[in-house]
Design an enzyme around this catalytic site. Structure first.
Site, PDB file in Angstrom:
ATOM      1  N   SER A 179       0.825  -1.212   0.000  1.00  0.00           N
ATOM      2  CA  SER A 179       0.000   0.000   0.000  1.00  0.00           C
ATOM      3  C   SER A 179       0.861   1.265   0.000  1.00  0.00           C
ATOM      4  CB  SER A 179      -0.913   0.013   1.222  1.00  0.00           C
ATOM      5  OG  SER A 179      -1.676  -1.164   1.286  1.00  0.00           O
TER       6      SER A 179
HETATM    7  N1  SAH Z   1      -0.573  -5.158   3.948  1.00  0.00           N
HETATM    8  C1  SAH Z   1       0.191  -5.492   2.764  1.00  0.00           C
HETATM    9  C2  SAH Z   1      -0.553  -5.218   1.476  1.00  0.00           C
HETATM   10  C3  SAH Z   1      -1.750  -6.075   1.342  1.00  0.00           C
HETATM   11  S1  SAH Z   1      -2.239  -6.453  -0.312  1.00  0.00           S
HETATM   12  C4  SAH Z   1       1.546  -4.825   2.750  1.00  0.00           C
HETATM   13  O1  SAH Z   1       1.879  -4.075   3.690  1.00  0.00           O
HETATM   14  O2  SAH Z   1       2.320  -5.088   1.835  1.00  0.00           O
HETATM   15  C5  SAH Z   1      -3.499  -7.607   0.094  1.00  0.00           C
HETATM   16  C6  SAH Z   1      -3.001  -8.960   0.497  1.00  0.00           C
HETATM   17  O3  SAH Z   1      -4.124  -9.710   0.944  1.00  0.00           O
HETATM   18  C7  SAH Z   1      -2.375  -9.769  -0.637  1.00  0.00           C
HETATM   19  O4  SAH Z   1      -1.126 -10.223  -0.242  1.00  0.00           O
HETATM   20  C8  SAH Z   1      -3.360 -10.932  -0.834  1.00  0.00           C
HETATM   21  O5  SAH Z   1      -2.715 -12.135  -1.209  1.00  0.00           O
HETATM   22  C9  SAH Z   1      -3.980 -11.050   0.539  1.00  0.00           C
HETATM   23  N2  SAH Z   1      -5.302 -11.692   0.583  1.00  0.00           N
HETATM   24  C10 SAH Z   1      -6.301 -11.659  -0.343  1.00  0.00           C
HETATM   25  N3  SAH Z   1      -7.361 -12.368   0.072  1.00  0.00           N
HETATM   26  C11 SAH Z   1      -7.041 -12.852   1.303  1.00  0.00           C
HETATM   27  C12 SAH Z   1      -7.739 -13.672   2.253  1.00  0.00           C
HETATM   28  N4  SAH Z   1      -8.973 -14.135   2.019  1.00  0.00           N
HETATM   29  N5  SAH Z   1      -7.103 -13.984   3.391  1.00  0.00           N
HETATM   30  C13 SAH Z   1      -5.846 -13.534   3.646  1.00  0.00           C
HETATM   31  N6  SAH Z   1      -5.139 -12.758   2.790  1.00  0.00           N
HETATM   32  C14 SAH Z   1      -5.734 -12.420   1.628  1.00  0.00           C
END
Ligand code: SAH
Length: 206
Positions: free
Chosen positions: A59
């Site tokens: 993000s």
């Molecule tokens: N917080 C992260 C960015 C998140 S991007 C950072 O600091 O880099 C969103 C993330 O959520 C991705 O890695 C994706 O694989 C994950 N994601 C998507 N659906 C999910 C679910 N149902 N449970 C857990 N993680 C999930």
């Protein structure tokens, strides 16, 4: 990188309403360049999200800081993050609370983030592989929950695992829309107080 990080804190965060000294301190301390792909290091302090592989993103710094500030964490809190991604958000949270539990659906991302967090010394972050819709019950209740993916509705398990008086931030809306509303929820006497903070754009909670 140090100079760029301090400029990011001043120009992107302080200038845009991030005022909590502990949050500014944490954002000044965590090396975002260590959480982006090697080829993107020179962009690590740009005011934007960046690709991290598997179609996912780290993000924008302002969004990380604003979501963190909204949780108003205390040093004894246990925090759940849904969507570990690069591990950057988890590292920021870890400096402001006792324990972070971060759940990631994609095992390869979870493994890479966990190894990186360990290497950089963020010892109070536990990365778990699983579906964030279910939260992570064994470490609940959580005083803070940060959902880092877009969802049309707040998963019931997350509400259950939120402590009385706890806060949750969640990007609410369709991931296909051009934005979601970042909602702040607070559990109060069994009911939920709710407030929309600002518009964000996240990848979907799958
Ligand atoms: N917080 C992260 C960015 C998140 S991007 C950072 O600091 O880099 C969103 C993330 O959520 C991705 O890695 C994706 O694989 C994950 N994601 C998507 N659906 C999910 C679910 N149902 N449970 C857990 N993680 C999930």
């Amino acid at each position: 990188m140090e100079g760029r990080r301090q400029r990011m804190v001043a120009d992107q965060l302080r200038a845009n309403g991030i005022s909590d000294p502990a949050v500014l301190q944490a954002m000044s301390a965590v090396p975002r360049e260590e959480f982006v792909p090697a080829g993107l290091r020179s962009l690590a302090y740009d005011d934007r999200a960046l690709g991290i592989g598997w179609g996912q993103t780290i993000s924008q710094p302002l969004v990380v800081a604003a979501m963190t500030q909204a949780l108003a964490l205390g040093s004894e809190d246990t925090v759940l993050e849904v969507g570990t991604g690069s591990g950057y958000q988890a590292a920021v949270l870890s400096l402001l609370c006792r324990q972070v539990v971060s759940v990631e659906l994609e095992p390869a991302l979870a493994e890479r983030a966990a190894a990186n967090l360990r290497r950089l010394g963020y010892a109070n972050v536990e990365v778990a592989v699983g579906d964030g819709h279910l939260g992570w019950p064994s470490r609940s209740p959580y005083q803070g929950i940060l959902v880092a993916c877009a969802t049309p509705q707040v998963p019931a398990a997350l509400v259950e695992q939120l402590d009385e008086g706890g806060r949750m931030v969640v990007p609410l809306g369709s991931s296909r829309a051009d934005h979601q509303d970042l909602r702040l929820l607070k559990k109060n006497g069994g009911s939920l107080e709710s407030r929309d903070l600002f518009a964000v754009r996240f990848v979907p909670l799958r």
